[in-house]
Design a protein around this motif. Structure first.
Motif, PDB file in Angstrom:
ATOM      1  N   VAL A  34      65.586  26.334  13.954  1.00 46.46           N
ATOM      2  CA  VAL A  34      66.291  27.077  12.917  1.00 46.46           C
ATOM      3  C   VAL A  34      66.659  28.436  13.487  1.00 46.46           C
ATOM      4  N   THR A  35      67.935  28.658  13.706  1.00 41.95           N
ATOM      5  CA  THR A  35      68.355  29.929  14.299  1.00 41.95           C
ATOM      6  C   THR A  35      69.097  30.762  13.261  1.00 41.95           C
ATOM      7  N   LEU A  36      69.098  32.056  13.497  1.00 41.67           N
ATOM      8  CA  LEU A  36      69.808  32.982  12.616  1.00 41.67           C
ATOM      9  C   LEU A  36      70.912  33.638  13.417  1.00 41.67           C
ATOM     10  N   ARG A  37      72.031  33.938  12.733  1.00 37.13           N
ATOM     11  CA  ARG A  37      73.096  34.683  13.394  1.00 37.13           C
ATOM     12  C   ARG A  37      72.719  36.165  13.427  1.00 37.13           C
ATOM     13  N   SER A  38      73.296  36.888  14.365  1.00 42.06           N
ATOM     14  CA  SER A  38      72.998  38.331  14.483  1.00 42.06           C
ATOM     15  C   SER A  38      73.289  39.043  13.164  1.00 42.06           C
ATOM     16  N   VAL A  39      74.381  38.652  12.524  1.00 44.97           N
ATOM     17  CA  VAL A  39      74.675  39.191  11.203  1.00 44.97           C
ATOM     18  C   VAL A  39      74.697  37.985  10.268  1.00 44.97           C
ATOM     19  N   GLU A  40      73.734  37.968   9.352  1.00 45.27           N
ATOM     20  CA  GLU A  40      73.506  36.739   8.596  1.00 45.27           C
ATOM     21  C   GLU A  40      73.608  37.033   7.106  1.00 45.27           C
ATOM     22  N   LYS A  41      74.029  36.007   6.379  1.00 47.28           N
ATOM     23  CA  LYS A  41      74.092  36.159   4.923  1.00 47.28           C
ATOM     24  C   LYS A  41      72.677  36.173   4.348  1.00 47.28           C
ATOM     25  N   VAL A  42      72.439  37.019   3.394  1.00 50.23           N
ATOM     26  CA  VAL A  42      71.111  37.116   2.795  1.00 50.23           C
ATOM     27  C   VAL A  42      70.695  35.782   2.174  1.00 50.23           C
ATOM     28  N   SER A  43      71.648  35.132   1.537  1.00 51.56           N
ATOM     29  CA  SER A  43      71.287  33.869   0.866  1.00 51.56           C
ATOM     30  C   SER A  43      70.754  32.852   1.868  1.00 51.56           C
ATOM     31  N   PHE A  88      62.084  33.209  14.382  1.00 52.86           N
ATOM     32  CA  PHE A  88      63.407  32.597  14.391  1.00 52.86           C
ATOM     33  C   PHE A  88      64.235  33.200  15.517  1.00 52.86           C
ATOM     34  N   PRO A  89      64.796  32.373  16.401  1.00 57.39           N
ATOM     35  CA  PRO A  89      65.688  32.914  17.423  1.00 57.39           C
ATOM     36  C   PRO A  89      66.970  33.430  16.770  1.00 57.39           C
ATOM     37  N   VAL A  90      67.459  34.517  17.309  1.00 62.68           N
ATOM     38  CA  VAL A  90      68.726  35.067  16.824  1.00 62.68           C
ATOM     39  C   VAL A  90      69.804  34.702  17.843  1.00 62.68           C
TER      40      VAL A  90
END
Lengths: 698, 698
Positions: free
Chosen positions: B519-528, B542-544
């Motif tokens: 499960v990765t997150l984007r550098s700028v991610e939506k709060v939802s 979580f890797p970004v």
């Protein structure tokens, strides 16, 4: 398979067992040789002196003394200057560097061992202010290295044992066990030995390794006690008190308010130690500059032997401190005393330094007058300070302990004078505290020294004051300069790695530390390019990449290709030497190209001169993929220094590849790049500095 | 700046100083409470028994005894079952897990400390076969954790001290110092304490840390000796022998051939220890299955208290071993002996286990008949074995030592019988060796136990035989099963990390160990998206990445985006809680969003329920770039397990990102994935196994 795992594990225990026993035997032979020869020396001197006093011609015993000092010193100096300069000094700084991961040349060779053992025997016999403990520790390290490799390169004999231990990591583990065995043999302190080896050498605590280290230390103590008990005429009596280096303190009691004088003594020890280190540092600088040929070193050592004889003779001649002949003096000198009495000053000089320590610890109250001890301390302090760093094998522990015991006993006499009616004042106890404080002030170890001293005097309840004194001495000393071993290591320009990344290095990044440009190799590379790279560069590790980009594209983080692996210089030379080329696969395919090939040449791999290649060979290609390390540790360019430091420190890395976001090589970090950054603390200030490292040491 | 570095360093020393002193004070209060209450208990029992013997009605003293055992046991059981189950047992397994890096909940809370301290006092007072040493060590750990954090979450009080120590790594360092202080206070063994904490907890040897640990242990011993010397009426006399736990062995001599019986005793100790562990393992399994409610646990504990009283009473009633009233027995029971004599069986039961150990070590020869000790050993062995694992705070050291001392003394009596004319046979010496062998056989520590025993009996020369016996006992025991603490840790399903990667794991690669999908997150991610991910996944890291590729492209090493950094769940919850969103920059830009924000909520971060977000918040975006770790450790998919293991072990990692050749995330390795692989050795065979780890523990 698992059979091999078990066999290797058994072999490890066997190696440490042999190491422990051999180390103890070497230590015993040093002990016994010194004991018998010095007994002969002092007996002769005594007879000559007694005769001289009767006839009034004291020049004869003086000349004899000078000769008996300078003779053995000459041998020691030749061994420590001409034969094997690595054998000079105590050996502890070298062992420390070795365990830290620095490959100091010739530290663990047989030649060094022999020079060290014979040399230190001669140094002590020469009456110099030296001890035999440091060299014993070094000996243990050499023995461990030799036994574990099952071959000696110096004598070019390969016994074929323990081939699987022929790698840096395994060898270093055994050396740390050997050092512990050395401490155990030198002081009869097995637990202290383990702690010493941890304090000086360990970076990564390993349970199984520590047990083996402990076992080596234990076997060493056991063998030592066995041999020495037989030598002392009580074979098999392993608890014989005479086996304790400094004699047994039976009932060492102290009251709580005695902590006050102990603390003050810690402070004094720290100050005296800092001064000692300061003088020795200046002196070492002077020696590096001016006394740089073997001849000069030999002359210097002989001069120091002569000076020691002069000082001793002068003091015996002048000091008028007569006492009843005590038991502890083996060669009582009457000098100008009445019959039935002896000169106290002579008694302290007419024995090895170790026995002098014992005398200061255990001689009955009022055995020495305060003036005798005071003068002795002043002379011996400077003699010891000047002696350390001569080109002879010489330990530091005993002379330092002796200085400390002298002023400690002086303190005891002073306190006795101030509180004449108190029965708790024990001069020997204060001598012990002084010895601890002085040693702590000079070498700045605390944990292992406390335990070593506890084991040396066979007393546990006194551990607490010793700890406190050692710690205070360390703190006070650290305010001014570093420990003597560290000073010598620094002056030798050896890059020692600290325990933690320097403070405030968080904003130093891999991109600032790394080396560029990077010399990379292609997975399949032309032999001629490999050869020319090896000849033109001194690097020890080369990243392996898919393809090397054109030189044209110049940007700050220029890429040197996508990282595929890392190959070492040593591997490349072995591959070249055995001509493991693509074009002649049929030649080496059947003969096993496996790990044995690489182990055979450990630890001295081929130089480029030894690799003989024909012009045809140079046109062939080398496939690195079966041999390189396909998953080298790598970090991104934005990694801060503390993280890189942890990798090097905890994993014992030597090369770290720096990559960009696309896993392309942009730089290389080596051990040397890391140790440049050092935090200094001096007189209450601190800062971060970048050191200049000599290029000779890697 | 450097000011801060120095301030932090001072604060560290201050914390360990306070820890040492407080730990010793807690230990003293346990000691003194047990001493006074048990003296009252046995005095009452003695009077009642004497009266009962005269009148012939022995049921009254028996009932009184049973009641006096069951009363305190009830309190201990309530504390250890209802109030705080984490306080049950010795606490050493929990401390071991904690130091290993496992976050066992509630181990270092104040509530646990109070339950443990009161509980263990009651357990010992209840006459059970338990010791107070393990709980003292646990207490030291809790105190260190509390002092270093400068706040208590249980009492929700924040003193604001030492805010900069509020991170896992610092806290763990202090806990290891606390454990050492605990050992020092429990046994009066500062050096043993340091070694214990290293043996159990250390992974990366750190000089500065070890000195602080040593200092804590030293201050603890000092405080303990100070308070106890005052309690014993010799204030300030810190070398008073009565302060040694097991009394001082003054002249413990041994001959070389005595190693033979010692070795045999080591073997016996190993066998008895392995049997002990086997029985206790089965019993623990039974308890986990059937005795799983607080009520059942309380009943079991009460039953054991009753059984202990029955066994003791039965033995005193039946054994006909009368002797002269000795000094060591404080409450001599005449029973059916002639006037002026006492029952030896009663004397051994009418005291705390610690005093029994002392009696077995130091009572004069022939103080006990062989039959008395033999019967006592059999009963006590099983009592101790059944008692460990009850739902009460209970230490393991003393009962084990007592069993060992019993059969050791029995061995001494036997040897005396075989060689009646020899004067070297000292029953106390054999009791000591037996105690060491038994303890080594059960807990399987060697280095620290040797030193602890040496310090406990105040004798150094006997260290060598103790080491050998402990080592042999460990080897023999290891052939059959593991140490008791490890067994309990394993049965609790806690993933402990070993010292080295399991053998033969070289051909296991990162790609086999890692978890996918990631499960990765984007550098700028939506709060939802962040919220829904946190709710639907339990991952802690979580890797970004730059951008997340389409799900369509299915391949074995599916990429989850190019690695940019790593962010922790705890960081995300803090960011969400404080609404650090891009769209409302003006709200938080001025209030400092810095490290204090994250430290405030340490160690219990917000749960998702505590984060209250409005629907508008969910539409906002979160910029992770200022907060994430931009250079997380990562390895390539082809990295073998031993390399990954070293990273986790040496650097204390919890998450490791696995990347492909292009630095794209393909998997994640967590601590749990690593510890699954374990090497077992059993009856001379070995193998590699994959464990099933419970999901509750992380």
């Amino acid at each position: 398979g698992f059979q091999f795992v078990r066999k290797k594990d058994m072999a490890r225990w066997l190696v440490v067992l042999i190491t422990g026993v051999l180390t103890a035997l070497v230590a015993c032979s040093i002990d016994i040789t010194i004991e018998s020869l010095s007994s002969f020396k002092y007996q002769w001197l005594k007879e000559c002196t007694d005769k001289g006093v009767l006839t009034g011609v004291l020049i004869v015993p003086f000349l004899l003394w000078a000769a008996l000092n300078m003779g053995p010193t000459l041998i020691a100096a030749i061994l420590g200057s001409y034969i094997e300069p690595m054998a000079a000094g105590s050996g502890i700084p070298q062992v420390k560097c070795y365990l830290n991961g620095v490959k100091v040349p010739r530290v663990v060779r047989i030649k060094t061992l022999v020079s060290k053992v014979v040399g230190v025997t001669m140094s002590v016999l020469g009456g110099l202010a030296v001890g035999k403990e440091g060299p014993m520790i070094h000996s243990g390290a050499v023995i461990a290295a030799g036994v574990s490799q099952g071959k000696t390169t110096s004598l070019s004999k390969d016994f074929g044992f323990f081939e699987y231990f022929r790698e840096d990591h395994e060898k270093r583990d055994f050396v740390s066990a050997g050092a512990a065995a050395g401490v155990a043999a030198a002081f009869g302190a097995p637990v202290g030995g383990v702690l010493f080896s941890l304090e000086e050498g360990a970076s990564f605590w390993n349970q199984a390794l520590t047990w083996r280290v402990f076992f080596a230390a234990m076997m060493s103590t056991f063998t030592l006690n066995l041999v020495l008990s037989a030598y002392n005429g009580v074979p098999g009596k392993l608890t014989y008190n005479g086996l304790l280096n400094f004699g047994k303190f039976d009932d060492l009691t102290y009251e709580i308010w005695e902590f006050l004088p102990f603390l003050l003594m810690g402070v004094v020890g720290g100050l005296l130690g800092a001064l000692y280190n300061y003088i020795n540092k200046k002196l070492t600088g002077f020696r590096m500059k001016y006394i740089n040929t073997p001849w000069k070193k030999i002359v210097e050592a002989l001069g120091m032997a002569l000076l020691t004889a002069c000082v001793a003779f002068f003091m015996i001649y002048c000091m008028d401190d007569c006492r009843e002949i005590s038991e502890s003096a083996e060669y009582p000198i009457q000098m100008f005393c009445e019959p039935g009495k002896e000169s106290a000053a002579a008694s302290i000089w007419f024995q090895t330094p170790e026995k002098s320590v014992r005398a200061l610890f255990h001689d009955p109250p009022a055995a020495f007058e305060w003036l005798t001890i005071g003068v002795y301390f002043v002379f011996y302090y400077f003699l010891a300070c000047f002696t350390y760093g001569l080109g002879i094998p010489s330990g530091l522990f005993i002379p330092t302990l002796l200085c400390g015991a002298a002023w400690g006993r002086l303190t005891g006499i002073l306190i006795k004078f101030m509180f004449p009616d108190q029965d708790w004042v024990d001069e020997g106890k204060y001598a012990l505290v002084g010895a601890g404080a002085m040693l702590g002030g000079v070498v700045r170890m605390t944990l292992s020294l406390t335990v070593i001293l506890m084991e040396c005097v066979g007393n546990i309840t006194f551990g607490l004051p010793l700890m406190i004194v050692l710690m205070v001495a360390k703190w006070v000393g650290d305010f001014f300069n570093e420990g003597l071993y560290d000073i010598h290591i620094q002056m030798a320009g050896v890059p020692i790695m600290g325990w933690e990344a320097p403070s405030l290095s968080k904003n130093i990044y891999a991109s600032e530390v790394m080396n560029r440009p990077v010399v990379t190799l292609r997975s399949v590379e032309k032999v001629s390019r490999v050869v020319s790279l090896l000849q033109s560069h001194t690097h020890n590790g080369f990243p392996v990449v898919d393809s090397i980009p054109e030189d044209g594209q110049a940007s700050y983080f220029k890429s040197f290709g996508t990282l595929r692996g890392l190959i070492l210089r040593s591997q490349l030379t072995v591959l070249l030497k055995h001509k493991v080329f693509n074009e002649n696969t049929e030649l080496w395919q059947n003969s096993k190209v496996d790990i044995h090939l690489f182990r055979q040449s450990y630890p001295r791999y081929y130089t480029m001169e030894e690799v003989e290649l024909t012009p045809e060979d140079l046109n062939m290609t080398l496939d690195l993929r079966p041999f390189h390390n396909p998953s080298p540790y790598s970090v991104m360019a934005c990694t801060p220094l503390p993280r890189i430091f942890s990798l090097f420190r905890a994993l014992g890395l030597r090369h770290l590849v720096v990559t960009n976001d696309n896993n392309e090589v942009v730089g290389m970090v080596t051990r040397k790049d890391i140790v440049r950054f050092r935090m200094w603390t001096h007189k209450g200030r601190m800062g971060l500095e970048e050191l200049v490292i000599y290029n000779q040491v890697a």
